[in-house]
Design a protein around this motif. Structure first.
Motif, short mmCIF file in Angstrom:
data_model
loop_
_atom_site.label_atom_id
_atom_site.label_comp_id
_atom_site.label_asym_id
_atom_site.label_seq_id
_atom_site.Cartn_x
_atom_site.Cartn_y
_atom_site.Cartn_z
N ASP A 22 -12.09 6.95 -39.34
CA ASP A 22 -13.41 6.49 -38.95
C ASP A 22 -13.47 6.40 -37.43
O ASP A 22 -12.88 5.50 -36.83
N PRO A 23 -14.18 7.29 -36.76
CA PRO A 23 -14.19 7.28 -35.29
C PRO A 23 -14.80 6.03 -34.69
O PRO A 23 -14.57 5.73 -33.52
N ALA A 24 -15.56 5.29 -35.49
CA ALA A 24 -16.16 4.06 -34.96
C ALA A 24 -15.14 2.95 -34.76
O ALA A 24 -15.35 2.04 -33.96
N SER A 25 -14.02 3.04 -35.49
CA SER A 25 -13.03 1.96 -35.40
C SER A 25 -11.62 2.45 -35.10
O SER A 25 -10.73 1.63 -34.88
N SER A 26 -11.40 3.75 -35.09
CA SER A 26 -10.06 4.30 -34.90
C SER A 26 -10.00 5.16 -33.65
O SER A 26 -10.86 6.02 -33.43
N ASN A 27 -8.96 4.96 -32.87
CA ASN A 27 -8.75 5.76 -31.67
C ASN A 27 -8.03 7.08 -31.96
O ASN A 27 -7.88 7.91 -31.06
N VAL A 28 -7.57 7.26 -33.20
CA VAL A 28 -6.78 8.45 -33.52
C VAL A 28 -7.48 9.34 -34.55
O VAL A 28 -6.88 10.29 -35.05
N ALA A 29 -8.73 9.04 -34.88
CA ALA A 29 -9.46 9.84 -35.86
C ALA A 29 -9.46 11.30 -35.44
O ALA A 29 -9.75 11.63 -34.29
N GLY A 30 -9.11 12.18 -36.36
CA GLY A 30 -9.07 13.61 -36.08
C GLY A 30 -7.76 14.12 -35.52
O GLY A 30 -7.57 15.33 -35.42
N ASP A 31 -6.86 13.20 -35.17
CA ASP A 31 -5.57 13.59 -34.60
C ASP A 31 -4.41 13.35 -35.56
O ASP A 31 -3.24 13.45 -35.15
N VAL A 32 -4.71 13.04 -36.81
CA VAL A 32 -3.68 12.62 -37.76
C VAL A 32 -3.45 13.67 -38.83
O VAL A 32 -4.41 14.26 -39.36
N GLY A 33 -2.18 13.91 -39.13
CA GLY A 33 -1.80 14.76 -40.25
C GLY A 33 -1.20 13.93 -41.36
O GLY A 33 -0.74 12.81 -41.14
N TYR A 34 -1.19 14.48 -42.56
CA TYR A 34 -0.72 13.74 -43.74
C TYR A 34 0.22 14.62 -44.55
O TYR A 34 -0.11 15.76 -44.87
N VAL A 35 1.39 14.07 -44.88
CA VAL A 35 2.37 14.78 -45.70
C VAL A 35 2.84 13.84 -46.80
O VAL A 35 2.66 12.62 -46.72
N PRO A 36 3.46 14.38 -47.86
CA PRO A 36 3.90 13.52 -48.97
C PRO A 36 4.87 12.42 -48.54
O PRO A 36 5.52 12.50 -47.49
N ALA A 37 4.97 11.42 -49.38
CA ALA A 37 5.88 10.30 -49.13
C ALA A 37 7.29 10.80 -48.92
O ALA A 37 7.74 11.71 -49.62
#
Length: 471
Positions: free
Chosen positions: A295-310
């Motif tokens: 959420d760009p309204a509350s997060s400084n890293v929105a759009g810069d994050v990747g996600y991989v499995p646990a």
């Protein structure tokens, strides 16, 4: 009481929203975390809703004018508490038949046990008789986890597994590459490269706050993937096994060396704030984090994050399956009205309401299949939708554990005693993270707690065996 002779027709939510926008006389006596509210007129009906004060739930409170527009005679009083406090208060009330609450937020841990005890209502007749509600739209693994004999006893507000979030921009700057399927050794090596305590920047953020739903949620998955378990098939406690010891040592050492300051008091909320504000390179936690992280309204890293499995060790997959869901205690005297609220907060229209009124990034994830078919949500969730659904689909005991166990659950043990046992063990783990005791000392005490619980189940197994042998 519930009368199912015909379908319960749902109001036109979009029309109600427009009416609400123009109804300047409409006022609310509600606020996030409020402990009470006034009555609505002389003939109004009040329901009391107990929820966990996570961001998605606070969003639901903020959108109550829409519910009120559809149900002008209903006053909703919220009791909104942090996770550990909410669990304790809700459990105490429902288990004793206290009757304080008309709607309670529980999970797939409580739902099957409370249903069998007769503490909560069967919601399947309500769901089936409510036009447009579509209970078959719930993600299958979540629906199954909230059902008993095929009937829903709570309905999901959001569902989650867990995965590893990481700062793609920082990894690129440092020439680091995140594996498609990271191990815990990978996480430690990457965290060491990025950890910078002088700048208050953590290589990785991990929960350390005591509680079976706090530190023991992620740590439980580490225990599983290292080959550990709480009990073996004979209900012998296993918390002092070499596998559990290796898992806990890895978790504790990782957060002590490369984690955030004050980790022993960090729960989901603290890690969310730290990661979203750009103070951590990685974060292993619930997939539901995306509603706030992106959420760009509350997060400084929105759009810069990747996600991989646990991260894994000895298994091909790790992670958990969990759902914050809504149930109606059998003691409620306002069951129909309670269902009106429950169905409002858990159907497709609510998903679209959040997207249109707040932002599509803040949509509660992991509950309905149709959510992932909404074009606006598909666009904003491109980075994490597939990762979320994959994690939820892989979250089974067969995929995430190396040995069979006698209990349901992945990051929890599906027995009534686990709330107390998990909390006690979590206190020991948190103390080890704080450096107040060694891992060996923490596990010795944890094993003692588990052995006490095991005695009850061993006695029951012995009695059953004796009866079977004599028949």
């Amino acid at each position: 009481m519930f009368q199912p002779p015909g379908a319960r027709r749902r109001p036109d939510r979009r029309r109600a929203s427009r009416l609400a926008a123009g109804a300047t006389a409409l006022t609310l006596g509600l606020a996030a975390g409020c402990a009470g509210a006034g009555a609505v007129g002389g003939d109004g009906e009040q329901i009391v809703v107990a929820i966990v004060s996570n961001p998605q739930m606070q969003d639901a409170i903020s959108l109550q004018d829409h519910f009120r527009a559809e149900h002008p005679g209903v006053d909703v009083r919220f009791v909104s508490l942090p996770e550990n406090e909410a669990r304790a208060k809700i459990t105490a009330s429902v288990a004793t038949g206290g009757g304080e609450f008309d709607v309670v937020m529980i999970s797939n841990y409580e739902t099957p046990m409370w249903a069998e005890n007769g503490w909560i209502e069967n919601l399947q007749p309500y769901a089936d008789a409510t036009e447009g509600y579509e209970p078959d739209d719930f993600i299958p693994s979540v629906r199954e986890a909230l059902s008993v004999d095929g009937d829903l006893y709570s309905v999901p507000f959001y569902g989650e597994s867990s995965f590893l979030a990481y700062r793609q921009d920082l990894f690129a700057e440092r020439g680091l590459e995140m594996p498609d399927r990271p191990t815990w050794e990978d996480v430690r090596e990457l965290a060491a490269e990025l950890h910078d305590p002088a700048e208050d920047f953590a290589g990785v953020c991990l929960r350390g706050l005591a509680g079976w739903g706090e530190v023991m949620a992620p740590m439980g998955t580490v225990i599983n993937t290292f080959g550990g378990r709480w009990f073996d098939e004979g209900w012998n406690a296993q918390l002092d096994s070499p596998e559990v010891r290796a898992a806990v040592e890895t978790y504790v050492d990782t957060v002590q060396q490369y984690g955030q300051p004050g980790a022993a008091t960090s729960g989901f909320g603290d890690c969310l704030t730290r990661f979203s504000q750009g103070n951590a390179a990685m974060w292993y936690d619930a997939t539901s984090m995306v509603s706030s992280v992106e959420d760009p309204a509350s997060s400084n890293v929105a759009g810069d994050v990747g996600y991989v499995p646990a991260p894994v060790s000895e298994t091909d997959a790790a992670g958990w399956l969990y759902s914050w869901s809504l149930a109606i205690p059998s003691t409620s005297e306002h069951k129909d009205t309670a269902w009106d609220f429950v169905s409002w907060m858990t159907d497709q229209d609510y998903i679209e309401l959040v997207g249109e009124e707040l932002s599509w990034e803040r949509v509660p994830p992991g509950s309905r299949l149709s959510t992932y078919e909404i074009p606006e949500y598909a666009e904003v969730s491109e980075a994490y939708a597939e990762a979320t659904l994959t994690a939820m689909g892989e979250a089974t005991q067969q995929n995430t554990m190396t040995e069979p166990v006698p209990y349901p659950g992945i990051q929890f043990v599906g027995i009534p005693e686990f709330q107390d046992l998990g909390t006690r063990v979590g206190q020991q783990m948190s103390a080890a993270i704080a450096g107040q005791q060694t891992v060996d000392e923490a596990l010795d005490q944890a094993q003692s707690f588990a052995e006490t619980v095991a005695e009850t189940y061993q006695a029951g197994s012995d009695a059953a065996s004796t009866t079977a042998g004599g028949s």
